[in-house]
Design a protein around this motif. Structure first.
Motif, PDB file in Angstrom:
ATOM      1  N   VAL A 237      12.165 -26.785 -21.170  1.00  0.00           N
ATOM      2  CA  VAL A 237      12.429 -28.046 -20.343  1.00  0.00           C
ATOM      3  C   VAL A 237      12.636 -29.372 -21.029  1.00  0.00           C
ATOM      4  O   VAL A 237      12.933 -30.326 -20.447  1.00  0.00           O
ATOM      5  CB  VAL A 237      10.876 -28.030 -19.446  1.00  0.00           C
ATOM      6  CG1 VAL A 237      10.876 -27.029 -18.560  1.00  0.00           C
ATOM      7  CG2 VAL A 237       9.780 -28.144 -20.531  1.00  0.00           C
ATOM      8  N   ALA A 238      12.467 -29.267 -22.422  1.00  0.00           N
ATOM      9  CA  ALA A 238      12.870 -30.509 -22.982  1.00  0.00           C
ATOM     10  C   ALA A 238      13.007 -30.256 -24.666  1.00  0.00           C
ATOM     11  O   ALA A 238      12.360 -29.142 -24.981  1.00  0.00           O
ATOM     12  CB  ALA A 238      11.514 -31.532 -23.160  1.00  0.00           C
ATOM     13  N   LEU A 239      13.924 -30.991 -25.307  1.00  0.00           N
ATOM     14  CA  LEU A 239      14.198 -30.517 -26.347  1.00  0.00           C
ATOM     15  C   LEU A 239      14.681 -31.947 -27.234  1.00  0.00           C
ATOM     16  O   LEU A 239      15.716 -32.599 -26.854  1.00  0.00           O
ATOM     17  CB  LEU A 239      15.372 -29.711 -26.673  1.00  0.00           C
ATOM     18  CG  LEU A 239      16.067 -29.402 -28.120  1.00  0.00           C
ATOM     19  CD1 LEU A 239      14.969 -28.438 -28.875  1.00  0.00           C
ATOM     20  CD2 LEU A 239      17.205 -28.298 -27.947  1.00  0.00           C
ATOM     21  N   ALA A 240      13.697 -32.447 -27.985  1.00  0.00           N
ATOM     22  CA  ALA A 240      13.942 -33.859 -28.533  1.00  0.00           C
ATOM     23  C   ALA A 240      13.010 -34.133 -29.625  1.00  0.00           C
ATOM     24  O   ALA A 240      11.988 -33.356 -29.805  1.00  0.00           O
ATOM     25  CB  ALA A 240      13.561 -34.862 -27.426  1.00  0.00           C
ATOM     26  N   PRO A 241      13.145 -35.264 -30.275  1.00  0.00           N
ATOM     27  CA  PRO A 241      12.236 -35.355 -31.568  1.00  0.00           C
ATOM     28  C   PRO A 241      10.957 -35.763 -30.854  1.00  0.00           C
ATOM     29  O   PRO A 241      10.627 -36.463 -29.776  1.00  0.00           O
ATOM     30  CB  PRO A 241      12.626 -36.908 -32.076  1.00  0.00           C
ATOM     31  CG  PRO A 241      14.402 -36.854 -31.763  1.00  0.00           C
ATOM     32  CD  PRO A 241      14.374 -35.898 -30.445  1.00  0.00           C
ATOM     33  N   VAL A 242       9.864 -35.363 -31.583  1.00  0.00           N
ATOM     34  CA  VAL A 242       8.410 -35.658 -31.050  1.00  0.00           C
ATOM     35  C   VAL A 242       8.429 -36.813 -30.518  1.00  0.00           C
ATOM     36  O   VAL A 242       7.523 -37.041 -29.275  1.00  0.00           O
ATOM     37  CB  VAL A 242       7.368 -35.131 -32.042  1.00  0.00           C
ATOM     38  CG1 VAL A 242       7.380 -36.068 -33.117  1.00  0.00           C
ATOM     39  CG2 VAL A 242       6.066 -34.921 -31.296  1.00  0.00           C
ATOM     40  N   GLN A 243       8.527 -37.971 -30.741  1.00  0.00           N
ATOM     41  CA  GLN A 243       8.398 -39.206 -30.424  1.00  0.00           C
ATOM     42  C   GLN A 243       8.898 -39.528 -28.988  1.00  0.00           C
ATOM     43  O   GLN A 243       8.623 -40.166 -28.026  1.00  0.00           O
ATOM     44  CB  GLN A 243       8.659 -40.432 -31.335  1.00  0.00           C
ATOM     45  CG  GLN A 243       7.850 -40.415 -32.624  1.00  0.00           C
ATOM     46  CD  GLN A 243       8.515 -39.323 -33.661  1.00  0.00           C
ATOM     47  OE1 GLN A 243       9.241 -38.781 -33.435  1.00  0.00           O
ATOM     48  NE2 GLN A 243       7.611 -39.437 -34.869  1.00  0.00           N
ATOM     49  N   GLU A 244      10.145 -38.988 -28.808  1.00  0.00           N
ATOM     50  CA  GLU A 244      10.612 -39.123 -27.646  1.00  0.00           C
ATOM     51  C   GLU A 244      10.098 -38.498 -26.237  1.00  0.00           C
ATOM     52  O   GLU A 244      10.060 -38.837 -25.109  1.00  0.00           O
ATOM     53  CB  GLU A 244      12.220 -38.700 -27.448  1.00  0.00           C
ATOM     54  CG  GLU A 244      12.942 -39.473 -28.277  1.00  0.00           C
ATOM     55  CD  GLU A 244      14.510 -39.185 -28.542  1.00  0.00           C
ATOM     56  OE1 GLU A 244      14.889 -38.389 -27.556  1.00  0.00           O
ATOM     57  OE2 GLU A 244      15.232 -39.247 -29.179  1.00  0.00           O
ATOM     58  N   LEU A 245       9.450 -37.156 -26.834  1.00  0.00           N
ATOM     59  CA  LEU A 245       8.589 -36.367 -25.793  1.00  0.00           C
ATOM     60  C   LEU A 245       7.325 -37.233 -25.272  1.00  0.00           C
ATOM     61  O   LEU A 245       6.976 -37.038 -24.251  1.00  0.00           O
ATOM     62  CB  LEU A 245       8.274 -35.132 -26.508  1.00  0.00           C
ATOM     63  CG  LEU A 245       9.249 -34.168 -26.793  1.00  0.00           C
ATOM     64  CD1 LEU A 245       8.800 -32.792 -27.454  1.00  0.00           C
ATOM     65  CD2 LEU A 245      10.120 -33.825 -25.570  1.00  0.00           C
ATOM     66  N   GLU A 246       6.757 -38.424 -26.189  1.00  0.00           N
ATOM     67  CA  GLU A 246       5.874 -39.053 -25.591  1.00  0.00           C
ATOM     68  C   GLU A 246       5.973 -39.842 -24.228  1.00  0.00           C
ATOM     69  O   GLU A 246       5.355 -40.227 -23.576  1.00  0.00           O
ATOM     70  CB  GLU A 246       5.307 -39.881 -26.442  1.00  0.00           C
ATOM     71  CG  GLU A 246       4.795 -39.175 -27.809  1.00  0.00           C
ATOM     72  CD  GLU A 246       4.737 -40.269 -28.919  1.00  0.00           C
ATOM     73  OE1 GLU A 246       4.991 -41.482 -28.709  1.00  0.00           O
ATOM     74  OE2 GLU A 246       4.000 -39.921 -30.038  1.00  0.00           O
ATOM     75  N   HIS A 247       7.586 -39.997 -24.009  1.00  0.00           N
ATOM     76  CA  HIS A 247       7.880 -40.642 -22.503  1.00  0.00           C
ATOM     77  C   HIS A 247       8.219 -39.687 -21.550  1.00  0.00           C
ATOM     78  O   HIS A 247       8.857 -40.055 -20.553  1.00  0.00           O
ATOM     79  CB  HIS A 247       8.901 -41.521 -23.095  1.00  0.00           C
ATOM     80  CG  HIS A 247       8.683 -42.546 -24.199  1.00  0.00           C
ATOM     81  ND1 HIS A 247       7.819 -43.596 -24.186  1.00  0.00           N
ATOM     82  CD2 HIS A 247       8.943 -42.466 -25.349  1.00  0.00           C
ATOM     83  CE1 HIS A 247       7.511 -44.068 -25.212  1.00  0.00           C
ATOM     84  NE2 HIS A 247       8.492 -43.555 -26.171  1.00  0.00           N
ATOM     85  N   SER A 248       7.839 -38.398 -21.825  1.00  0.00           N
ATOM     86  CA  SER A 248       8.631 -37.438 -20.812  1.00  0.00           C
ATOM     87  C   SER A 248       7.595 -37.463 -19.370  1.00  0.00           C
ATOM     88  O   SER A 248       6.390 -37.972 -19.594  1.00  0.00           O
ATOM     89  CB  SER A 248       8.375 -35.923 -21.234  1.00  0.00           C
ATOM     90  OG  SER A 248       8.529 -35.051 -20.294  1.00  0.00           O
ATOM     91  N   ASP A 249       8.179 -37.026 -18.375  1.00  0.00           N
ATOM     92  CA  ASP A 249       7.367 -37.240 -16.997  1.00  0.00           C
ATOM     93  C   ASP A 249       7.042 -35.875 -16.727  1.00  0.00           C
ATOM     94  O   ASP A 249       6.470 -35.808 -15.794  1.00  0.00           O
ATOM     95  CB  ASP A 249       8.254 -37.841 -15.938  1.00  0.00           C
ATOM     96  CG  ASP A 249       8.594 -39.288 -16.038  1.00  0.00           C
ATOM     97  OD1 ASP A 249       7.542 -40.038 -16.630  1.00  0.00           O
ATOM     98  OD2 ASP A 249       9.808 -39.663 -15.712  1.00  0.00           O
ATOM     99  N   HIS A 250       7.503 -34.825 -17.541  1.00  0.00           N
ATOM    100  CA  HIS A 250       6.964 -33.664 -17.166  1.00  0.00           C
ATOM    101  C   HIS A 250       5.416 -33.343 -17.337  1.00  0.00           C
ATOM    102  O   HIS A 250       4.636 -33.803 -18.333  1.00  0.00           O
ATOM    103  CB  HIS A 250       7.507 -32.438 -18.164  1.00  0.00           C
ATOM    104  CG  HIS A 250       7.416 -31.007 -17.713  1.00  0.00           C
ATOM    105  ND1 HIS A 250       6.253 -30.279 -17.923  1.00  0.00           N
ATOM    106  CD2 HIS A 250       8.456 -30.170 -17.097  1.00  0.00           C
ATOM    107  CE1 HIS A 250       6.212 -29.070 -17.581  1.00  0.00           C
ATOM    108  NE2 HIS A 250       7.580 -28.999 -16.748  1.00  0.00           N
TER     109      HIS A 250
END
Length: 280
Positions: A237-250
């Motif tokens: 459901v997501a594939l990104a640098p870890v810092q970007e995942l902090e802003h995910s709405d999932h």
């Protein structure tokens, strides 16, 4: 004596420019239970990819599907450009030589010494003389950070951290391009886990390895990964640098990365980077 690296027969169809891992539309089932449903994932050369997901999300099933321990029910799994579902035995063996695997518990042969465990893939896949194989095994043992005396010990005589390093030495035996790690820091104390993270990062940089790492360790994700793949809802459901995942709405990603442990791991990384900037 200088030992040459093991000589492996290359597949004439091998594509050195192809992505190490390309998965499209993967469906994995166990009876009526669907574990993956249309999972897609691309792993780039030279990156350290972290793979996370909740219990039962299918992280280990994904690893097993990639390395051939479970056949995909639908979809394709390509390694270095080869569709492993349709690969013949010769091609499969050629591609298999290009990866190494560190299983969660090490999966060492209990009746063999560390040196004999590390030498096993070399005996299987090369025609090198026994003496050269043993010397290569000792080099891999040293590369994994184990003391020389560990070579003559059996797995039962090793600590948990030493078993992990012995398993890593065996995974590196054939000079792989792709390294699979299944929960490499599980069961290690914080100091041992940090040291293992540093070892993996150093090996990845110095040997130009592509690393596929299943982990629950948030410190590892922040410390050494280039990107993180999140498995939820039977897909990535997501594939990104870890810092970007902090802003995910999932919902699962928010709970995982923005919970108390996630905030602590991210805070430690930010603090370390600030300290480095001030001292440089």
């Amino acid at each position: 004596m200088t030992v040459a690296p093991p000589t492996l027969e290359a597949s004439p169809e091998a594509d050195d420019e192809a992505r190490p891992i390309l998965i499209e539309g993967l469906v994995s089932r166990f009876g009526d239970a669907v574990i993956h449903d249309g999972l897609d994932l691309t792993v780039q050369r030279g990156e350290v990819l972290g793979v996370v997901g909740g219990s039962g999300s299918g992280k280990s099933v994904l690893l097993n599907s990639i390395i051939g321990l479970k056949a995909p029910d639908e979809g394709t799994v390509k390694l270095f450009g080869h569709d492993m579902r349709t690969a013949n035995r010769r091609r499969w063996t050629s591609v298999e030589r290009r990866w190494g695997v560190l299983f969660q518990q090490g999966a060492l042969f209990s009746n063999l010494t560390v040196r004999e465990n590390v030498a096993a893939p070399l005996f299987e896949h090369t025609k090198l003389p026994k003496r050269e194989i043993q010397e290569l095994a000792d080099l891999k043992i040293a590369l994994s950070g184990l003391p020389a005396r560990a070579a003559d010990l059996k797995p039962a005589e090793l600590s948990g951290g030493m078993r992990k390093r012995a398993g890593l030495a065996r995974a590196l035996a054939l000079d792989p391009e792709l390294l699979f790690l299944d929960e490499p820091t599980a069961g290690l104390d914080p100091i041992g886990a940090a040291a293992f993270d540093e070892l993996i990062k150093d090996l990845s940089d110095s040997l130009d390895l592509t690393v596929f790492m299943i982990t629950h360790d948030l410190d590892s994700l922040y410390a050494i990964t280039d990107r993180v793949a999140v498995i939820a809802d039977k897909k990535v459901v997501a594939l990104a640098p870890v810092q970007e995942l902090e802003h995910s709405d999932h919902p699962w990603i928010k709970e995982y990365f923005l919970g108390p442990r996630g905030r602590a791991a991210g805070g430690k990384t930010a603090s370390a980077q600030t300290t480095l900037t001030r001292t440089s």
